[in-house]
Design a protein around this motif. Sequence first.
Motif, PDB file in Angstrom:
ATOM      1  N   ASN A 275      -3.543  -9.008  -4.495  1.00 40.78           N
ATOM      2  CA  ASN A 275      -3.166 -10.589  -4.016  1.00 40.78           C
ATOM      3  C   ASN A 275      -2.966 -10.952  -2.357  1.00 40.78           C
ATOM      4  O   ASN A 275      -3.403 -11.301  -2.316  1.00 40.78           O
ATOM      5  CB  ASN A 275      -1.619 -10.701  -5.204  1.00 40.78           C
ATOM      6  N   ILE A 276      -2.276 -10.350  -2.607  1.00 42.38           N
ATOM      7  CA  ILE A 276      -2.313 -10.863  -0.737  1.00 42.38           C
ATOM      8  C   ILE A 276      -3.531 -10.647  -0.241  1.00 42.38           C
ATOM      9  O   ILE A 276      -3.808 -11.114   0.904  1.00 42.38           O
ATOM     10  CB  ILE A 276      -1.402  -9.225  -0.753  1.00 42.38           C
ATOM     11  N   SER A 277      -4.371  -9.728  -0.612  1.00 40.20           N
ATOM     12  CA  SER A 277      -5.559  -9.490   0.499  1.00 40.20           C
ATOM     13  C   SER A 277      -6.105 -10.625   0.221  1.00 40.20           C
ATOM     14  O   SER A 277      -7.011 -11.066   0.688  1.00 40.20           O
ATOM     15  CB  SER A 277      -6.381  -8.259   0.122  1.00 40.20           C
ATOM     16  N   ARG A 278      -6.339 -10.542  -1.327  1.00 36.74           N
ATOM     17  CA  ARG A 278      -7.118 -12.185  -1.139  1.00 36.74           C
ATOM     18  C   ARG A 278      -6.387 -13.057  -0.387  1.00 36.74           C
ATOM     19  O   ARG A 278      -7.760 -14.044  -0.253  1.00 36.74           O
ATOM     20  CB  ARG A 278      -7.202 -12.559  -2.798  1.00 36.74           C
TER      21      ARG A 278
ATOM     22  N   LEU B 126       0.486  -1.533  -0.387  1.00 35.27           N
ATOM     23  CA  LEU B 126       0.080  -0.186  -0.068  1.00 35.27           C
ATOM     24  C   LEU B 126       0.739   1.389   0.061  1.00 35.27           C
ATOM     25  O   LEU B 126       0.825   1.865  -0.479  1.00 35.27           O
ATOM     26  CB  LEU B 126      -1.073  -0.079   0.980  1.00 35.27           C
ATOM     27  N   SER B 127       1.781   1.281   0.604  1.00 35.66           N
ATOM     28  CA  SER B 127       3.132   2.340   0.910  1.00 35.66           C
ATOM     29  C   SER B 127       3.727   2.827   0.011  1.00 35.66           C
ATOM     30  O   SER B 127       3.932   3.737  -0.451  1.00 35.66           O
ATOM     31  CB  SER B 127       3.687   2.643   1.848  1.00 35.66           C
TER      32      SER B 127
ATOM     33  N   ARG C 183     -11.369  -3.431   2.470  1.00 30.72           N
ATOM     34  CA  ARG C 183     -11.349  -1.746   2.426  1.00 30.72           C
ATOM     35  C   ARG C 183     -10.661  -0.614   2.831  1.00 30.72           C
ATOM     36  O   ARG C 183     -10.870   0.172   2.132  1.00 30.72           O
ATOM     37  CB  ARG C 183     -12.104  -1.548   4.114  1.00 30.72           C
ATOM     38  N   LEU C 184      -9.733  -1.655   2.992  1.00 31.44           N
ATOM     39  CA  LEU C 184      -8.455  -0.186   3.495  1.00 31.44           C
ATOM     40  C   LEU C 184      -7.116  -0.060   1.891  1.00 31.44           C
ATOM     41  O   LEU C 184      -7.121   0.867   1.324  1.00 31.44           O
ATOM     42  CB  LEU C 184      -6.960  -1.009   3.777  1.00 31.44           C
ATOM     43  N   LEU C 185      -7.858  -1.392   0.971  1.00 32.50           N
ATOM     44  CA  LEU C 185      -6.961  -1.440  -0.176  1.00 32.50           C
ATOM     45  C   LEU C 185      -7.936   0.202  -1.107  1.00 32.50           C
ATOM     46  O   LEU C 185      -7.788   0.303  -2.588  1.00 32.50           O
ATOM     47  CB  LEU C 185      -6.960  -2.978  -0.781  1.00 32.50           C
ATOM     48  N   SER C 186      -9.124  -0.622  -1.379  1.00 27.74           N
ATOM     49  CA  SER C 186     -10.532   0.664  -1.696  1.00 27.74           C
ATOM     50  C   SER C 186     -10.271   1.886  -1.948  1.00 27.74           C
ATOM     51  O   SER C 186      -9.878   2.566  -2.795  1.00 27.74           O
ATOM     52  CB  SER C 186     -11.443   0.429  -1.635  1.00 27.74           C
ATOM     53  N   ARG C 187     -10.046   2.199   0.121  1.00 31.73           N
ATOM     54  CA  ARG C 187      -9.298   3.637  -0.493  1.00 31.73           C
ATOM     55  C   ARG C 187      -8.258   3.976  -0.681  1.00 31.73           C
ATOM     56  O   ARG C 187      -8.559   5.464  -1.657  1.00 31.73           O
ATOM     57  CB  ARG C 187      -9.227   3.854   1.178  1.00 31.73           C
ATOM     58  N   GLU C 188      -7.073   2.904  -0.904  1.00 32.06           N
ATOM     59  CA  GLU C 188      -6.262   3.852  -1.380  1.00 32.06           C
ATOM     60  C   GLU C 188      -5.933   4.044  -3.265  1.00 32.06           C
ATOM     61  O   GLU C 188      -6.071   4.380  -3.858  1.00 32.06           O
ATOM     62  CB  GLU C 188      -5.346   2.346  -1.304  1.00 32.06           C
TER      63      GLU C 188
END
Length: 267
Positions: free
Chosen positions: A195-198, A185-186, A207-212
């Motif tokens: 891929n990691i979140s899956r 993310l950073s 949700r964090l990835l969606s915001r980014e």
Amino acid sequence: NLVYYDVVSKKKIGGINDNFSHLKKIVWNKRKSYFVAQTMKGLYVYNRGLQLVSQIKEDTQILSLLWTSENFLVYNTYDHLKYLLLNGENGIIKSMDKMVFLLRKEKNNIFTLDFEENLEELETDLTDLELKNSLLMNDLTKVKQLIKEKKFLGDSLTSFLLRKGYNSLALQLSSDPEVAFYLALSAGNLEKAFNISRDLNSAEKYRLLSREAMRLGSPSLADMCLSLAGGGHRHLMHNLITGNSKQMEEFPANDITHKFNNSLFLG
């Protein structure tokens, strides 16, 4: 005091008036661009212009030292093998079980001589330090080569890379998926983070990835993440903001509130 003397012209070029206590020897690096002044308990690194670059003071006596590359200094005390870089970065490489004198480094071994004049090979992996040194010299080609040769070099090196702002490089070294997700993310690596979140299958990570993803201009990925996170009010609002009325019509309204809001937004 130290005097910089040209033996050819037989002239004094310069000097250092630092009043060294118990000065033992001067050791130049291979390219003669830096030298270290060794005292009983201290090391002082200077460039050819006689400017102090870095220094270290120990509580115990320094037995010996050697340059392993242009900017990479290794030395030992009674109990430890240590390192010093030009930027002042220093630390312990490994503990020592007996007193020896360092002679030279060859590949992953350091040749030493003990008090009984026995020549021994001291096995040690200096890859972490070579990578730090390459970063210091901004030699990214060497950095990538080292990372490719060794997939994981340790959490301490990952932390070092983060402190220096090399998030993308730190991501390549991390073995912890939780840490790797936040590093991705950073670093703005949305594909890697997805891929990691899956693999983690965590609604919070989605949700964090969606915001980014929205911040970086990838609404389709943000929509996918919110859907995988379980939909809900956030997903509905996302479709409203992005003007995706078709998906709003197909949005499953699991409770009366969602159904009401969806009808209200669609008119």
